[in-house]
Design a protein around this motif. Structure first.
Motif, PDB file in Angstrom:
ATOM      1  N   ARG A 139       0.859  -1.186   0.000  1.00  0.00           N
ATOM      2  CA  ARG A 139       0.000   0.000   0.000  1.00  0.00           C
ATOM      3  C   ARG A 139       0.902   1.245   0.000  1.00  0.00           C
ATOM      4  O   ARG A 139       1.011   1.948   1.010  1.00  0.00           O
ATOM      5  N   PRO A 140       1.555   1.520  -1.116  1.00  0.00           N
ATOM      6  CA  PRO A 140       2.455   2.686  -1.183  1.00  0.00           C
ATOM      7  C   PRO A 140       1.704   3.965  -0.813  1.00  0.00           C
ATOM      8  O   PRO A 140       0.566   4.177  -1.230  1.00  0.00           O
TER       9      PRO A 140
ATOM     10  N   ALA B  40       3.437   7.169   4.562  1.00  0.00           N
ATOM     11  CA  ALA B  40       3.645   8.610   4.404  1.00  0.00           C
ATOM     12  C   ALA B  40       2.405   9.392   4.811  1.00  0.00           C
ATOM     13  O   ALA B  40       2.506  10.487   5.391  1.00  0.00           O
ATOM     14  N   SER B  41       1.214   8.850   4.545  1.00  0.00           N
ATOM     15  CA  SER B  41      -0.019   9.559   4.908  1.00  0.00           C
ATOM     16  C   SER B  41      -0.168   9.693   6.417  1.00  0.00           C
ATOM     17  O   SER B  41      -0.792  10.642   6.906  1.00  0.00           O
ATOM     18  N   ILE B  42       0.389   8.745   7.156  1.00  0.00           N
ATOM     19  CA  ILE B  42       0.360   8.814   8.626  1.00  0.00           C
ATOM     20  C   ILE B  42       1.338   9.877   9.118  1.00  0.00           C
ATOM     21  O   ILE B  42       1.004  10.716   9.965  1.00  0.00           O
TER      22      ILE B  42
ATOM     23  N   HIS C 216       2.015  12.072  12.967  1.00  0.00           N
ATOM     24  CA  HIS C 216       2.147  10.881  13.786  1.00  0.00           C
ATOM     25  C   HIS C 216       3.435  10.130  13.441  1.00  0.00           C
ATOM     26  O   HIS C 216       4.153  10.487  12.514  1.00  0.00           O
ATOM     27  N   GLU C 217       3.689   9.087  14.200  1.00  0.00           N
ATOM     28  CA  GLU C 217       4.888   8.278  14.020  1.00  0.00           C
ATOM     29  C   GLU C 217       4.538   6.948  13.374  1.00  0.00           C
ATOM     30  O   GLU C 217       3.519   6.332  13.704  1.00  0.00           O
TER      31      GLU C 217
ATOM     32  N   GLY D 265      13.243   2.695   1.795  1.00  0.00           N
ATOM     33  CA  GLY D 265      12.907   2.983   0.418  1.00  0.00           C
ATOM     34  C   GLY D 265      11.794   3.992   0.263  1.00  0.00           C
ATOM     35  O   GLY D 265      11.684   4.654  -0.779  1.00  0.00           O
ATOM     36  N   GLN D 266      10.961   4.126   1.288  1.00  0.00           N
ATOM     37  CA  GLN D 266       9.862   5.083   1.259  1.00  0.00           C
ATOM     38  C   GLN D 266      10.191   6.381   1.986  1.00  0.00           C
ATOM     39  O   GLN D 266       9.344   7.274   2.084  1.00  0.00           O
ATOM     40  N   GLY D 267      11.418   6.491   2.501  1.00  0.00           N
ATOM     41  CA  GLY D 267      11.821   7.702   3.203  1.00  0.00           C
ATOM     42  C   GLY D 267      11.163   7.889   4.549  1.00  0.00           C
ATOM     43  O   GLY D 267      11.003   9.020   5.019  1.00  0.00           O
ATOM     44  N   ILE D 268      10.782   6.780   5.202  1.00  0.00           N
ATOM     45  CA  ILE D 268      10.118   6.832   6.505  1.00  0.00           C
ATOM     46  C   ILE D 268      11.146   6.596   7.608  1.00  0.00           C
ATOM     47  O   ILE D 268      11.804   5.556   7.635  1.00  0.00           O
ATOM     48  N   GLU D 269      11.292   7.556   8.490  1.00  0.00           N
ATOM     49  CA  GLU D 269      12.231   7.417   9.614  1.00  0.00           C
ATOM     50  C   GLU D 269      11.642   6.483  10.656  1.00  0.00           C
ATOM     51  O   GLU D 269      10.504   6.672  11.106  1.00  0.00           O
ATOM     52  N   ILE D 270      12.401   5.487  11.061  1.00  0.00           N
ATOM     53  CA  ILE D 270      11.944   4.485  12.026  1.00  0.00           C
ATOM     54  C   ILE D 270      12.781   4.590  13.298  1.00  0.00           C
ATOM     55  O   ILE D 270      14.008   4.509  13.250  1.00  0.00           O
TER      56      ILE D 270
END
Length: 288
Positions: A76-77, A81-83, A88-89, A121-126
């Motif tokens: 679900r690309p 990012a929408s979150i 939010h985190e 790959g999606q640029g989401i910081e974890i």
């Protein structure tokens, strides 16, 4: 402002949502992919429940943390990012939603790293991790620290944050408990068996309010775990809204994302450090 993790609040609430979608069912057998009704039951989470929950959080002005399996983010690309775009985190919740206790150490590592690659790959910081089904292995905390994450949220050794010592350094544990999980209240499917009760949202609201009242006395972390395919349904979402409104009305409760609580806890010199180890289970007393 103090240097304590709670910043003077009577209790800190972390609203967390496990966006599992189809993964808990597929983890029990690939053949369930053929079950259209069951798959639609799980798809309700990201497709209906998640937008409803995000809108509710906007209305109430409170932050949350969403634990997302890598498989869900990959298929679900834009979901993760929408979150993040709403403030939010997004946190690590395995790749496949297979519990670490069901895998070899090599399989757990591969699954863990595959999820990290999806988010990178999606640029989401974890910053943090939660094991599938909360079934962490004795290796899990080491993996979290080794890969530079700041916290885990899978263990139950306290009702306040604590440090966990690993071979790669300390991480913060944000503990969980079954009483603060909507799965135990609402999860039901005929097959596969994921639960067998459907409780009244009024009863669940009473349970969570009572737990919060106790935690306010003892200055605890109220780490609520909800699932969009469960608590995203209308009556349950209303109960969750009323719980948040009650907590806000208390006047002494702080809401925060998990990564922010973990950062505050890591800076708290009074936080206890624990070094969990497997017990010495004598095979003559405790046979396999």
């Amino acid at each position: 402002m103090t240097d304590n993790w709670h910043h003077g609040a009577a209790a800190v609430v972390t609203l967390t949502f496990d966006v599992d979608a189809e993964t808990p069912i597929l983890a029990q057998g690939r053949h369930y992919a053929r079950h259209a009704s069951t798959m639609s039951h799980q798809a309700y989470g990201p497709e209906v429940g998640l937008p409803r929950i995000l809108a509710m959080l906007d209305d109430l002005g409170v932050p949350a943390t969403f634990f997302v399996p890598g498989w869900v983010a990959e298929r679900r690309p834009g979901l993760a990012a929408s979150i993040v775009e709403r403030g939010h985190e997004v946190a690590h919740h395995s790749y496949s939603h297979r519990p670490p206790t069901s895998m070899t150490p090599e399989e757990e590592r591969a699954d863990f790293e595959r999820a990290l690659a999806v988010f990178a790959g999606q640029g989401i910081e974890i910053s943090g991790h939660r094991a599938a089904l909360w079934e962490a292995s004795w290796q899990t905390a080491d993996l979290v620290a080794e890969h530079g994450l700041r916290y885990d949220s899978s263990l139950m050794g306290d009702d306040r944050p604590y440090r966990v010592a690993t071979r790669s350094g300390d991480i913060v544990e944000l503990p969980v408990h079954w009483s603060l999980d909507d799965w135990e209240q609402y999860a039901y499917l005929p097959e596969p068996h994921i639960g067998s009760v459907i409780e009244s949202p009024a009863k669940v609201l009473e349970l969570w309010r009572s737990e919060l009242d106790g935690m306010r006395r003892y200055r605890c972390l109220f780490n609520l775990c909800a699932h969009p395919f469960l608590s995203g349904r209308p009556g349950r979402a209303e109960a969750l809204r009323r719980f948040v409104e009650y907590a806000l009305e208390c006047g002494d409760v702080r809401f925060a994302r998990c990564r922010d609580v973990a950062g505050d806890a890591a800076a708290d010199a009074a936080l206890p450090t624990r070094s969990p180890q497997p017990p010495d289970a004598d095979p003559e007393v405790y046979p396999v």
